[in-house]
Design an enzyme around this catalytic site. Structure first.
Site, PDB file in Angstrom:
ATOM      1  N   ASP A 198     108.202  -2.727  -0.559  1.00 32.92           N
ATOM      2  CA  ASP A 198     108.756  -2.589   0.729  1.00 32.92           C
ATOM      3  C   ASP A 198     109.463  -3.794   1.257  1.00 32.92           C
ATOM      4  O   ASP A 198     109.084  -4.186   2.201  1.00 32.92           O
ATOM      5  CB  ASP A 198     107.924  -1.862   1.727  1.00 32.92           C
ATOM      6  CG  ASP A 198     108.635  -1.326   3.253  1.00 32.92           C
ATOM      7  OD1 ASP A 198     109.400  -1.441   3.165  1.00 32.92           O
ATOM      8  OD2 ASP A 198     107.911  -0.938   4.223  1.00 32.92           O
ATOM      9  N   CYS A 200     108.765  26.318   1.938  1.00 37.30           N
ATOM     10  CA  CYS A 200     108.273  25.551   3.140  1.00 37.30           C
ATOM     11  C   CYS A 200     109.095  24.878   4.067  1.00 37.30           C
ATOM     12  O   CYS A 200     109.962  23.959   3.640  1.00 37.30           O
ATOM     13  CB  CYS A 200     107.067  24.572   2.570  1.00 37.30           C
ATOM     14  SG  CYS A 200     106.247  23.932   3.638  1.00 37.30           S
ATOM     15  N   CYS A 247     108.289  18.328  13.319  1.00 36.10           N
ATOM     16  CA  CYS A 247     108.930  16.873  13.713  1.00 36.10           C
ATOM     17  C   CYS A 247     109.169  17.048  15.325  1.00 36.10           C
ATOM     18  O   CYS A 247     109.822  17.846  15.765  1.00 36.10           O
ATOM     19  CB  CYS A 247     109.901  16.566  12.802  1.00 36.10           C
ATOM     20  SG  CYS A 247     110.684  15.033  13.603  1.00 36.10           S
ATOM     21  N   CYS A 302     101.929  18.760   5.968  1.00 33.33           N
ATOM     22  CA  CYS A 302     102.425  19.067   4.575  1.00 33.33           C
ATOM     23  C   CYS A 302     101.232  19.524   3.924  1.00 33.33           C
ATOM     24  O   CYS A 302     100.219  18.807   3.646  1.00 33.33           O
ATOM     25  CB  CYS A 302     103.102  17.695   3.824  1.00 33.33           C
ATOM     26  SG  CYS A 302     103.492  18.179   2.312  1.00 33.33           S
TER      27      CYS A 302
END
Ligand code: B12
Ligand code: SF4
Ligand code: SF4
Length: 306
Positions: A123, A180, A187, A237
């Site tokens: 990152d 799904c 969210c 999830c």
């Protein structure tokens, strides 16, 4: 040899890709930027070509070695009404922790394979970390836009070594999201604007960490009590039922952090912040940023009647 050593160093998964232009990603990144889904993250506009081709970033690059580093923990904060901090930030800043392990892997390659040239990233540069991990077969990119590993879910940091060494590439795997839509439905800010596309400028992670200005009033009552980052689209999830406790001592959260009450968070002083988050990723928002977020949560609470 590289994969075995990566595992010994604490990486859960390691896969390899040929360093080449990311053809599939190029139009998607362009579109995402065009639609201003990066909000005020102007660094995402920079180095467009390098972001799509590691050979422009690391001259002579032949392979990308992608690595996943687990940060999942079964620990939970004691007080369910306390403002929430994303799991990835509970321990020491992953940039430093994972970089250390990456350097050890690079040294191992140099000692055992030869004097290679390369660079280590986590990152930390214009590299599409998820796209490389996907290409290297470590998982698929889910509808929440995170990389998901079939065996252990998505609570991973992604790192890579880009090297001038030719290595046997692994291939990508298929997408297991199926029908799904749990992440899209859950969210809190409707940031997953269509399957696989996250409007960064609407994501709570952006609003609480990356945004330097005030949080727009339109997010009033939608922050779901998140003060730094957001885990909702990963928590819901189904593949994260397979997440396993990490084994990195530096990611272990301090008990004082897990025990904090709603009042302690809202009254947090700069001294307490500095002591609690000395080597933490929370340094990115800083004390002032955290205070701004807490204030927003405090004054823009969800209406209890709906
Ligand atoms: C900018 C950024 C953000 C932004 C924007 C998010 C985003 N999705 O891009 C913000 C601040 C919102 C953010 C939030 C988070 N981030 Co972030 N972030 C990054 C960063 C620096 C760049 C990502 C990027 O290039 N985005 C550009 C857009 C264009 O890419 P994209 O959204 O992934 O889009 C791809 C897909 O949508 C796909 N796609 C588009 N259309 C379609 C259509 C179809 C049909 C298909 C199949 C695919 C597809 O193609 C696109 C290009 O590859 C990376 C580090 C890095 N250098 O890569 C970390 C990174 C992605 N973040 C990470 C994490 C952990 C998070 C959070 C979970 C943190 C948190 N808990 O708060 C959240 C998750 C939010 C989410 N659902 O995405 C990890 C992800 C690990 C993983 N398992 O995937 C990364 C890789 C950092 C790391 N090295 O570990 N992040
Ligand atoms: S991290 Fe939270 S706000 Fe961002 S896309 Fe996922 S669920 Fe939505
Ligand atoms: S919640 Fe469902 S749709 Fe979203 S990433 Fe996970 S499997 Fe895919």
């Amino acid at each position: 040899m590289i994969k075995r050593e990566a595992q010994r160093l604490g990486f859960s998964f390691c896969g390899i890709s040929k360093a080449e232009f990311l053809e599939e990603e190029a139009p998607r990144l362009e579109q995402w930027l065009k639609e201003k889904m990066h909000g005020e993250m102007s660094y995402m506009e920079n180095h467009f070509d390098k972001r799509l081709d590691p050979r422009l970033l690391v001259p002579g690059a032949k392979s990308v070695i992608s690595l996943l580093f687990n940060y999942y923990t079964t620990k939970e904060p004691i007080n369910s009404d306390a403002p929430k901090i994303s799991k990835y930030a509970w321990g020491e800043d992953y940039h430093h922790v994972v970089k250390g392990h990456l350097r050890s892997l690079a040294d191992f390659i140099k000692i055992n394979i030869g004097d290679i040239d390369g660079r280590a990233f986590v990152d930390s540069a214009p590299v599409l970390d998820k796209a490389w991990a996907k290409k290297s077969g470590l998982g698929w990119i889910g509808k929440n836009s995170n990389l998901i590993n079939k065996e252990q879910g998505s609570f991973f940091f992604i790192a890579e070594l880009i090297v001038d060494l030719e290595l046997e590439p692994d291939g990508p795997i298929k997408d297991y999201c199926g029908t799904c839509t749990a992440c899209i439905d859950a969210c809190p800010t409707e940031a997953i604007v269509s399957p696989y596309v996250v409007d960064g400028s609407k994501c709570i992670s952006y609003l609480t960490i990356e945004l330097k200005n005030s949080i727009p009033i339109s997010f009033e009552g939608k922050m779901d009590n998140w003060a730094f980052g957001c885990d909702v689209c990963q928590d819901v999830c189904p593949w994260n039922r397979f997440s396993k406790q990490h084994s990195e001592p530096l990611f272990q959260p301090k008990d004082t952090l897990m025990d904090m009450t709603h009042e302690q968070w809202h009254d947090i002083s700069e001294e307490v912040f500095q002591a609690l988050f000395k080597r933490s990723a929370l340094k990115r928002s800083g004390y002032e940023g955290l205070k701004r977020n807490l204030k927003f949560l405090g004054t823009h609470k969800k209406n209890p009647d709906g």
